[in-house]
Each structure stands twice: as C-alpha cells, then as structure tokens.
Design an enzyme around this catalytic site. Structure first.
Site, mmCIF file in Angstrom:
data_model
loop_
_atom_site.group_PDB
_atom_site.id
_atom_site.type_symbol
_atom_site.label_atom_id
_atom_site.label_comp_id
_atom_site.label_asym_id
_atom_site.label_seq_id
_atom_site.Cartn_x
_atom_site.Cartn_y
_atom_site.Cartn_z
ATOM 1 N N GLY A 126 -0.828 8.130 0.767
ATOM 2 C CA GLY A 126 -0.967 8.227 2.214
ATOM 3 C C GLY A 126 0.272 7.852 3.001
ATOM 4 O O GLY A 126 1.406 8.167 2.624
ATOM 5 N N ILE A 127 0.045 7.167 4.090
ATOM 6 C CA ILE A 127 1.122 6.802 5.006
ATOM 7 C C ILE A 127 2.131 5.873 4.351
ATOM 8 O O ILE A 127 3.343 5.994 4.547
ATOM 9 C CB ILE A 127 0.530 6.170 6.277
ATOM 10 N N GLY A 128 1.644 4.933 3.543
ATOM 11 C CA GLY A 128 2.551 4.014 2.864
ATOM 12 C C GLY A 128 3.497 4.738 1.925
ATOM 13 O O GLY A 128 4.693 4.418 1.850
ATOM 14 N N SER A 171 -4.254 0.443 14.927
ATOM 15 C CA SER A 171 -5.026 1.678 14.924
ATOM 16 C C SER A 171 -5.593 1.925 16.312
ATOM 17 O O SER A 171 -5.882 0.978 17.054
ATOM 18 C CB SER A 171 -6.177 1.576 13.925
ATOM 19 N N GLY A 213 0.801 -1.223 0.000
ATOM 20 C CA GLY A 213 0.000 0.000 0.000
ATOM 21 C C GLY A 213 0.828 1.264 0.000
ATOM 22 O O GLY A 213 0.505 2.215 0.718
ATOM 23 N N ALA A 214 1.888 1.299 -0.814
ATOM 24 C CA ALA A 214 2.811 2.438 -0.787
ATOM 25 C C ALA A 214 2.551 3.446 -1.895
ATOM 26 O O ALA A 214 3.433 4.239 -2.222
ATOM 27 C CB ALA A 214 4.253 1.937 -0.876
ATOM 28 N N TYR A 240 -14.464 -1.707 10.582
ATOM 29 C CA TYR A 240 -13.069 -1.264 10.589
ATOM 30 C C TYR A 240 -12.418 -1.549 11.932
ATOM 31 O O TYR A 240 -11.293 -2.068 11.994
ATOM 32 C CB TYR A 240 -12.982 0.227 10.273
#
Length: 291
Positions: free
Chosen positions: A26-28, A137, A22-23, A163
């Site tokens: 966002g954060i990735g 999270s 997931g790069a 979630y």
C-alpha cells in the site's frame, strides 16, 4: 510553492536515513519505493519480516527491523534496535471487520493505529534528527474520542467508529507532539498527512455494512486515487519546508484525491485540552500494560 506536486518534485534524499513502518504494501510500500529511488537509506519496520526482507532486497539500500504494533513488548524491542534516523514515517495501520484485541488487550485498531506508534515514537524520539510524520485520515472528521471506554468494552463496536476514533487520536497525538517538541527545542518537527481515498488493501474503514463497502469499492477508482499518489502527501510532509504541525492532504474535492497541499482539519483535532488528556491517558495505559 509548486501547485501540482508530483513524484518528480521529491528532492534528492542521498545521505538521509528514513524509518518507515508498514512499508510492505500500500501507501507505505509506495513511500519506500519513491524515497529509495531518490537516494534515501531505508529502515523498514514491519511485522512480516520475510515480506519486508523481499522489499529491502529489491530496493537495495534498505534494512529490516521486526516491529509488531500488536505487542508493546515488540515495540520496546524494536525501538532498542533503531539507529539515528533523519525521518520517521508512522505509516502502519489496519482495520478489522470485528472487534479484536492486541496482545496487551487493547481494541486492535486503537492499539495498532495509535498506542503502538505513540509508544514507539516516544522510545526513539531522541534518535530522530529532522522530522516525524504521523498518518492521519479524513476519517478523523467523524471520530469521537471516548477516553472512558476507548476499547469499546461497554459501548457498541463498529469498524467505522473504532477506526475513526483511532485516527482522531493520531491527529491529536501529532498536534500535541508538535507542541511538545517545539517547546523543548527538539531538533525534529512533526507533520501530519493523510492519503485521501487511496486504493489499498486497507479496505474502506468509513463503512461497516458489507453492501455499503461493496458500493464504496466500486466508487473508489472514480473518486479516489492509486497508492502511489496516495503516498504523495506523506512524501510532501516528509521533505518540504513546512510550519511544524501542518496537515497535508490531497487538494481535490473533499480531499479524496489530488496533489498534496496543506488542508483543513476539524477543530476537535486541534483541541488543546483533549490532546493533553489523550497524552496522559496513553502514557498511563502503556505503563499499566507493561508493568
């Protein structure tokens, strides 16, 4: 210990290979940017190969593997392409605004946020040489794990509940994986990290009503932090000497923003019996779906 750990404290990563899921945003993406800047060779495991290739070309010292966590077959195929890596960052995740299912008919947040990464990590476990980072999270605090109905086929579905359950599962999975690797004298260890309230395209999974989501988005710049600083707990967890199974998050009020440090998790997130039950469930569910 550095009190305010910033990007300048990321050590030299030259010679290391990091696999980040997931790069592409966002954060990735911020994790990839900063790790690459410090010299790491990156493997970007992503669903959108075109977007990941653009990121890899910009970074230079990077390559791409197709990984769609919606599909256990894609997970299997991707795992077969992974070489030895020093660090695995299980970053990819999503939220949905309605109940959706994966290719294997799991509730989508459950499948993509937990089952897919669980399966992928197990498949490449012997290729990871130093550290595995699992993204948790603060949402795990209100998560309820229902292994009789994890896919919300019978109980009411809400974005918040689905979630939070998936992230509680990630917390328990990271905790149990850490125990198992330590018991087997595996060369790598496990750390768990969370970004606080990071402003990304993930949205606000803590709320289900549109009006509350709009309010939360207005508050985010005040109580949250940008994606770059949201990535710091991941980078801290990936690079610092830590007791195995540590939980890293921001040091500010309610862990919504701040500099990375070891933080507290709920007692449920370290429940040995529940972690073992979840592991057994995941193995059985994946076996049934792939037979």
């Amino acid at each position: 210990m550095t009190k305010n750990w910033t990007p300048s404290h990321i050590p030299d990563l030259t010679g290391q290979t990091w696999l980040i899921t997931g790069a592409t945003n966002g954060i990735g993406l911020e994790t990839a940017n900063m790790a690459s800047h410090r010299g790491a060779h990156l493997i970007l495991a992503a669903r959108n190969v075109e977007r990941a290739t653009r990121v890899a070309n910009r970074l230079g010292n990077a390559e791409v593997i197709h990984l769609d966590l919606d599909s256990l077959q894609s997970v299997q195929t991707a795992a077969e392409q992974v070489p030895k890596v020093d660090v695995l960052i299980n970053n990819a995740g999503l939220t949905t605004n309605r109940r959706e299912t994966t290719n294997d008919r799991f509730e989508r947040q459950w499948g993509v946020n937990f089952l897919g990464p669980f399966h992928f990590t197990n498949l490449i476990l012997n290729k990871v040489q130093r550290r595995i980072v699992v993204l948790g999270s603060v949402a795990h605090q209100w998560g309820e794990l229902d292994l009789d109905d994890p896919n919300f086929e019978h109980r009411p579905w809400t974005k918040r509940a689905a979630y939070a359950q998936s992230k509680l599962a990630d917390m328990l999975w990271g905790y149990e994986l850490s125990k198992r690797l330590r018991a087997s004298n595996h060369p790598s260890d496990v750390q768990i990290a969370h970004p606080g309230w990071a402003i990304t395209n993930l949205g606000v999974p803590a709320v289900s009503q549109p009006i509350m989501e709009r309010i939360a988005n207005l508050l985010a710049p005040v109580v949250g932090q940008n994606a770059k600083y949201g990535a710091l707990p991941t980078l801290y967890a990936a690079t610092q000497p830590l007791p195995t199974g540590s939980y890293i998050g921001p040091n500010g009020p309610f862990q919504t923003r701040g500099f990375p440090t070891r933080v507290k998790r709920t007692a449920t997130a370290t429940n040995n019996d529940l972690a073992e039950q979840l592991w057994a469930y995941a193995e059985q569910a994946i076996t049934s779906a792939t037979e």
